[in-house]
Design an enzyme around this catalytic site. Sequence first.
Site, PDB file in Angstrom:
ATOM      1  N   HIS A  69       0.296   6.764   1.433  1.00  0.00           N
ATOM      2  CA  HIS A  69       0.980   5.547   1.891  1.00  0.00           C
ATOM      3  C   HIS A  69       0.078   4.362   1.553  1.00  0.00           C
ATOM      4  O   HIS A  69      -1.089   4.327   1.936  1.00  0.00           O
ATOM      5  CB  HIS A  69       1.265   5.609   3.384  1.00  0.00           C
ATOM      6  CG  HIS A  69       2.231   6.673   3.770  1.00  0.00           C
ATOM      7  ND1 HIS A  69       2.024   7.531   4.826  1.00  0.00           N
ATOM      8  CD2 HIS A  69       3.424   7.040   3.209  1.00  0.00           C
ATOM      9  CE1 HIS A  69       3.038   8.367   4.929  1.00  0.00           C
ATOM     10  NE2 HIS A  69       3.900   8.094   3.960  1.00  0.00           N
ATOM     11  N   GLU A  72      -2.382   2.212   4.027  1.00  0.00           N
ATOM     12  CA  GLU A  72      -3.342   2.936   4.864  1.00  0.00           C
ATOM     13  C   GLU A  72      -4.702   2.890   4.171  1.00  0.00           C
ATOM     14  O   GLU A  72      -5.028   3.735   3.341  1.00  0.00           O
ATOM     15  CB  GLU A  72      -2.835   4.349   5.108  1.00  0.00           C
ATOM     16  CG  GLU A  72      -1.494   4.348   5.847  1.00  0.00           C
ATOM     17  CD  GLU A  72      -0.891   5.726   6.040  1.00  0.00           C
ATOM     18  OE1 GLU A  72      -1.541   6.730   5.679  1.00  0.00           O
ATOM     19  OE2 GLU A  72       0.251   5.802   6.542  1.00  0.00           O
ATOM     20  N   HIS A 170      -5.062   9.724   6.212  1.00  0.00           N
ATOM     21  CA  HIS A 170      -4.061   8.717   6.530  1.00  0.00           C
ATOM     22  C   HIS A 170      -4.553   7.838   7.677  1.00  0.00           C
ATOM     23  O   HIS A 170      -5.579   8.117   8.311  1.00  0.00           O
ATOM     24  CB  HIS A 170      -2.748   9.380   6.976  1.00  0.00           C
ATOM     25  CG  HIS A 170      -1.978  10.031   5.876  1.00  0.00           C
ATOM     26  ND1 HIS A 170      -0.826   9.506   5.344  1.00  0.00           N
ATOM     27  CD2 HIS A 170      -2.210  11.186   5.199  1.00  0.00           C
ATOM     28  CE1 HIS A 170      -0.366  10.300   4.390  1.00  0.00           C
ATOM     29  NE2 HIS A 170      -1.201  11.340   4.278  1.00  0.00           N
ATOM     30  N   GLU A 233      -5.169  11.773  10.585  1.00  0.00           N
ATOM     31  CA  GLU A 233      -4.877  10.397  10.976  1.00  0.00           C
ATOM     32  C   GLU A 233      -6.161   9.770  11.515  1.00  0.00           C
ATOM     33  O   GLU A 233      -6.697  10.200  12.536  1.00  0.00           O
ATOM     34  CB  GLU A 233      -3.776  10.366  12.032  1.00  0.00           C
ATOM     35  CG  GLU A 233      -2.452  10.967  11.576  1.00  0.00           C
ATOM     36  CD  GLU A 233      -1.723  10.102  10.556  1.00  0.00           C
ATOM     37  OE1 GLU A 233      -2.107   8.923  10.385  1.00  0.00           O
ATOM     38  OE2 GLU A 233      -0.764  10.603   9.940  1.00  0.00           O
TER      39      GLU A 233
END
Length: 351
Positions: A69, A72, A170, A233
Site C-alpha cells: 500500500h 504506508e 505494513h 502492522e
Amino acid sequence: MNSCNETRCAPRRLRDILCAAMADRPFQFNAIELAGGGRVLDRGAGIVELMPATPVAGAAATVISAGIHGNETAPLELLLDLAGDLDNGCLTVGAPALLIVGHPASIVAGTRYLDTNLNRLFKRPAVAGDGREHRRARELMDAIDTFWWAHGGGVSPEDQRSTPLHLDLHTAIRASRYPRFAVEPFSEIGTPAPVWRAIAAAGLQAVLSQHAASPTFSHYSRAEHGITAFTLELGRVAAFGANDLAVLAPMADWLAARVAGEPAAEASLETLAFFRVVDELRRVGEDFSLGFDDDVANFTPFDVGTVIARDDEAGATIVADAPVHVVFPNANVERGARAALLARPTPAPGA
C-alpha cells in the site's frame, strides 16, 4: 512526497536502487557488490535479491516486502535503513533475501492504491484484469515463486534462524489498542515456537490469526509455498519522515539478523496478546455503514447485541454469543470486499 524523489543519478548502491523504485523510475543494473560482502541482483522493477558471498550455515532465506500500500511509509523507511547498512558495510549478507518495493506508482501518489487493493489480488490462478494492481500482483507472485523455488527449503522447529520467512511490512489506517501487531495467515501448518518468540522480541504487541484463506501477499507465500509468513502492522499511516522509527528499532534488528543469517533476539510470549478471527464483515449492498465511529481503534471490543454494521442488502450484523474485537474496519471498500475482521482472544500457542 516520497523522500527518495530527488535521487537522479544512476543507481550504484542498494539504497539508490530502492529509492529509484520508490520514485517509480525505471532502473536496470548489473549485479553490484556490497561493501560488507554479497551481491545485489536485479529481479524486476522494485525487486532485488541479496546473495551472500559466504552463506552462513543453517541460515534460511527471507522475503521482506514493503509498500504494497503506497501510503504506508514506515516500512519503506526501514527498508532504506537496511539498505544503507548493507551499502556501508555495517551489515553482511549471510543468507538469501528478496527485498520488494511493492507498489511504486501508489507510493508516488501517496495513496493506499490506485484502482483496486493490491493486497487482495495474490492468488493462483491469477485474478483476471489488466489494471495496474493486477499486473503488479502477477509480477510479484512470479518473483517470489522463483525465489522460493530456489531458496524455500529447510525448516527447523527449534531454530527460527533456520526457518524461511516472508515478512510483509505494513502500517494501519487507524489507531490500534495494539499499535504493532502480526497477522498470521490461515494455514494448516503451524508457526514454529521460536518464530513466535522472535516476534515478541521484535516489538510486536499482539497476534491476529486468520480463520480462512485470503488473497494477501503473506498468505500467498504460506498457501503456495508452505513458507512461514506474516503481515506485520507497524503502527499507523504517516508521511515520509513523520514516522517514529525509534519504536521500530527491535523490528529493524530482526530484519538485519535475518539478512545476516544471525540468531535474532527472542522474548517470552507473555508480552503478546493473541486473537483469532471468528468472522468477517463484507460490504454487499450499495448502502453500507458501520455501527460505530470512524475513529474507533483496531481491537476495540463490542458486547453481545451491538449492531456493528448495516447493509441495505445483507441487513444488520449484530454481535451474538460473545463479545468481539473489531480489526481493520473500513466502510469505504468496494462492494463484495471485506469491511472488518471480527476476532476473539485465544490462548498463546502451546499454552
